[in-house]
Enzyme design. Structure first.
Site, PDB file in Angstrom:
ATOM      1  N   ASN A 130       1.045  -1.325   0.250  1.00  0.00           N
ATOM      2  CA  ASN A 130       0.077   0.269   0.305  1.00  0.00           C
ATOM      3  C   ASN A 130       0.485   1.336   0.268  1.00  0.00           C
ATOM      4  O   ASN A 130       0.908   1.538   0.769  1.00  0.00           O
ATOM      5  CB  ASN A 130      -0.843  -0.334   1.290  1.00  0.00           C
ATOM      6  CG  ASN A 130      -1.963   1.030   1.618  1.00  0.00           C
ATOM      7  OD1 ASN A 130      -1.957   2.243   0.741  1.00  0.00           O
ATOM      8  ND2 ASN A 130      -2.260   1.344   2.437  1.00  0.00           N
ATOM      9  N   TRP A 131       1.174   1.876  -1.430  1.00  0.00           N
ATOM     10  CA  TRP A 131       1.720   3.140  -1.350  1.00  0.00           C
ATOM     11  C   TRP A 131       1.720   4.243  -0.401  1.00  0.00           C
ATOM     12  O   TRP A 131       2.314   5.552  -0.356  1.00  0.00           O
ATOM     13  CB  TRP A 131       1.944   3.370  -2.240  1.00  0.00           C
ATOM     14  CG  TRP A 131       3.395   2.247  -3.224  1.00  0.00           C
ATOM     15  CD1 TRP A 131       4.108   1.280  -3.127  1.00  0.00           C
ATOM     16  CD2 TRP A 131       4.145   2.532  -4.395  1.00  0.00           C
ATOM     17  NE1 TRP A 131       4.117   0.543  -3.783  1.00  0.00           N
ATOM     18  CE2 TRP A 131       4.718   1.817  -4.867  1.00  0.00           C
ATOM     19  CE3 TRP A 131       4.736   3.943  -5.233  1.00  0.00           C
ATOM     20  CZ2 TRP A 131       5.832   1.144  -5.699  1.00  0.00           C
ATOM     21  CZ3 TRP A 131       5.426   3.665  -6.584  1.00  0.00           C
ATOM     22  CH2 TRP A 131       6.250   3.098  -6.666  1.00  0.00           C
ATOM     23  N   LYS A 132       0.264   4.381  -0.305  1.00  0.00           N
ATOM     24  CA  LYS A 132      -0.501   5.542   0.102  1.00  0.00           C
ATOM     25  C   LYS A 132      -0.250   6.536  -0.494  1.00  0.00           C
ATOM     26  O   LYS A 132       0.175   6.595  -1.847  1.00  0.00           O
ATOM     27  CB  LYS A 132      -0.172   5.707   1.643  1.00  0.00           C
ATOM     28  CG  LYS A 132      -0.058   4.178   2.949  1.00  0.00           C
ATOM     29  CD  LYS A 132       0.423   4.689   3.601  1.00  0.00           C
ATOM     30  CE  LYS A 132       0.072   3.201   5.013  1.00  0.00           C
ATOM     31  NZ  LYS A 132      -0.132   3.679   6.247  1.00  0.00           N
ATOM     32  N   HIS A 167      -9.273   1.244   5.456  1.00  0.00           N
ATOM     33  CA  HIS A 167      -7.901   1.960   5.571  1.00  0.00           C
ATOM     34  C   HIS A 167      -8.315   2.922   7.215  1.00  0.00           C
ATOM     35  O   HIS A 167      -8.590   3.653   6.852  1.00  0.00           O
ATOM     36  CB  HIS A 167      -7.060   2.872   4.310  1.00  0.00           C
ATOM     37  CG  HIS A 167      -5.641   2.208   5.440  1.00  0.00           C
ATOM     38  ND1 HIS A 167      -5.248   2.533   6.318  1.00  0.00           N
ATOM     39  CD2 HIS A 167      -5.294   1.492   5.078  1.00  0.00           C
ATOM     40  CE1 HIS A 167      -3.956   3.005   7.196  1.00  0.00           C
ATOM     41  NE2 HIS A 167      -3.519   1.537   5.800  1.00  0.00           N
ATOM     42  N   GLU A 201      -6.644   5.581   8.073  1.00  0.00           N
ATOM     43  CA  GLU A 201      -6.413   6.493   7.510  1.00  0.00           C
ATOM     44  C   GLU A 201      -7.358   7.285   7.181  1.00  0.00           C
ATOM     45  O   GLU A 201      -8.040   7.995   7.634  1.00  0.00           O
ATOM     46  CB  GLU A 201      -5.296   6.684   6.824  1.00  0.00           C
ATOM     47  CG  GLU A 201      -3.682   6.485   7.801  1.00  0.00           C
ATOM     48  CD  GLU A 201      -2.452   5.516   6.606  1.00  0.00           C
ATOM     49  OE1 GLU A 201      -2.489   5.697   5.587  1.00  0.00           O
ATOM     50  OE2 GLU A 201      -2.178   5.185   7.527  1.00  0.00           O
ATOM     51  N   GLU A 243      -4.768  -4.183  10.984  1.00  0.00           N
ATOM     52  CA  GLU A 243      -4.018  -3.368  11.311  1.00  0.00           C
ATOM     53  C   GLU A 243      -4.079  -2.896  12.141  1.00  0.00           C
ATOM     54  O   GLU A 243      -5.095  -1.906  12.367  1.00  0.00           O
ATOM     55  CB  GLU A 243      -4.004  -2.531  10.262  1.00  0.00           C
ATOM     56  CG  GLU A 243      -3.924  -3.506   8.105  1.00  0.00           C
ATOM     57  CD  GLU A 243      -3.134  -2.273   7.495  1.00  0.00           C
ATOM     58  OE1 GLU A 243      -2.306  -3.009   6.377  1.00  0.00           O
ATOM     59  OE2 GLU A 243      -4.145  -0.881   7.344  1.00  0.00           O
ATOM     60  N   GLY A 266       2.935   2.220  10.643  1.00  0.00           N
ATOM     61  CA  GLY A 266       3.988   3.696  10.496  1.00  0.00           C
ATOM     62  C   GLY A 266       4.470   3.971  11.412  1.00  0.00           C
ATOM     63  O   GLY A 266       5.246   4.753  12.235  1.00  0.00           O
ATOM     64  N   SER A 271       3.459  -1.994   9.839  1.00  0.00           N
ATOM     65  CA  SER A 271       5.242  -1.726  10.488  1.00  0.00           C
ATOM     66  C   SER A 271       5.421  -3.518  10.417  1.00  0.00           C
ATOM     67  O   SER A 271       6.705  -3.158  10.746  1.00  0.00           O
ATOM     68  CB  SER A 271       5.699  -1.246  11.649  1.00  0.00           C
ATOM     69  OG  SER A 271       4.935  -0.203  11.993  1.00  0.00           O
ATOM     70  N   GLY A 326       3.077  -1.064   4.428  1.00  0.00           N
ATOM     71  CA  GLY A 326       3.219   0.054   3.746  1.00  0.00           C
ATOM     72  C   GLY A 326       4.532   0.596   3.329  1.00  0.00           C
ATOM     73  O   GLY A 326       4.905   0.201   2.313  1.00  0.00           O
ATOM     74  N   GLY A 327       4.940   1.888   4.551  1.00  0.00           N
ATOM     75  CA  GLY A 327       6.841   2.070   3.724  1.00  0.00           C
ATOM     76  C   GLY A 327       7.323   1.024   3.566  1.00  0.00           C
ATOM     77  O   GLY A 327       8.372   1.623   2.623  1.00  0.00           O
TER      78      GLY A 327
HETATM   79  P1  13P Z   1       3.128   0.463   7.718  1.00  0.00           P
HETATM   80  O1  13P Z   1       3.601  -1.030   7.034  1.00  0.00           O
HETATM   81  O2  13P Z   1       4.047   1.695   7.335  1.00  0.00           O
HETATM   82  O3  13P Z   1       3.440   0.129   9.273  1.00  0.00           O
HETATM   83  O4  13P Z   1       1.859   1.092   7.188  1.00  0.00           O
HETATM   84  C1  13P Z   1       0.912  -0.350   7.390  1.00  0.00           C
HETATM   85  C2  13P Z   1      -0.149  -0.074   6.422  1.00  0.00           C
HETATM   86  O5  13P Z   1      -1.234   0.852   6.892  1.00  0.00           O
HETATM   87  C3  13P Z   1      -0.156  -0.790   4.942  1.00  0.00           C
HETATM   88  O6  13P Z   1      -1.459  -0.432   4.807  1.00  0.00           O
END
Ligand code: 13P
Length: 253
Positions: free
Chosen positions: A9-11, A95, A97, A167, A173, A212, A233-234
């Site tokens: 997930n590149w956000k 999600h 967010e 999640e 993050g 994470s 994510g990251g």
């Molecule tokens: P991180 O891997 O950056 O913690 O993000 C997880 C996430 O929100 C994937 O959708």
């Protein structure tokens, strides 16, 4: 046997150039990884570049959200049908967010799930609790409400196609990862919850962990019996880190 699935997930990150480079690096690196289903969800405008770059490969592309409407005067929105039309396989929905920053409720997410399923997309339904909810011991109640709100609208049969991503918000993050035992406990809880509706669907539904996930902790998480891969994510932004997470998933099978 459930095939593990790892999705990046590149956000709101990446560019046309980084998408092209990433897709090509991942395709080179995943040659021998057919044990794992691999996907990436870039920002919407980068989807065509990712789809073109991955044409003819097993890499699957997805959106990060879709509208609850089909079409019309909804400035800024992108429909599930349009995502499908440009070659998406998945769409991430619910999600944390989107829930916390954009005010999405369970009812909104359930309506988006209906659109995504009707469009032929595979929804990746995200659920998870805040730290305060966990510390108060309410995490199962929170996740139960989030899951039931969707099952009660789309029906349990739809979950043969849906991926559920657990999640925990406090792990997104932050560098704080749920321990494998904490993650496994919640995954088993979600599977049990779905089994109350339909034991067969509960056995085949794939449950990802997100929060994470890194090359260093992926193997231990994916080794848990009810964790069928991850939503990354990251660490998905760098092709090499993403590939080593995919390898960790392949090694659990
Ligand atoms: P991180 O891997 O950056 O913690 O993000 C997880 C996430 O929100 C994937 O959708």
């Amino acid at each position: 046997m459930r095939q593990p699935v790892v999705i990046g997930n590149w956000k709101l990150n990446g560019s046309p150039a980084s998408t092209e480079a990433w897709v090509s690096a991942v395709l080179t690196g995943t040659g021998a990884l057919d044990a794992v289903e691999i996907g990436m969800c870039p920002p919407c405008v980068l989807i065509p570049s990712a789809v073109n770059g991955s044409a003819g490969s097993a890499l699957r592309i997805g959106g990060q959200d879709c509208a609850e409407q089909v079409s019309g005067a909804y400035t800024g929105e992108v429909s599930a049908d349009l995502l499908r039309a440009v070659g998406c396989h998945y769409v991430i929905l619910g999600h944390s967010e989107r829930r916390s920053l954009f005010g999405e409720t369970d009812a909104v997410i359930a309506r988006k799930m209906v659109r995504a399923l009707a469009a032929g997309l595979v929804p990746v339904l995200c659920v998870g609790e805040t730290l305060a909810e966990r510390e108060a011991g309410h995490m199962e109640a929170v996740v139960r409400t989030q899951v039931r709100a969707v099952v009660d609208v789309v029906g349990i049969q739809a979950f043969e196609r849906v991926i559920v991503a657990y999640e925990p918000i406090w792990a997104i993050g932050t560098g704080l990862t749920a321990t494998p035992a904490q993650a496994q406990a919640m995954h088993a809880f979600i599977r049990g919850l779905l089994a109350e509706y339909n034991p067969h669907v509960a056995r085949i539904v794939r449950l990802q962990y997100g929060g994470s996930v890194k090359p260093e902790n992926a193997a231990e998480l994916f080794a848990q019996p009810d964790i069928d891969g991850g939503l990354i994510g990251g660490a998905s932004l760098k092709a090499e880190e993403f590939l080593s997470i995919c390898r960790a998933a392949a090694e659990t099978r």
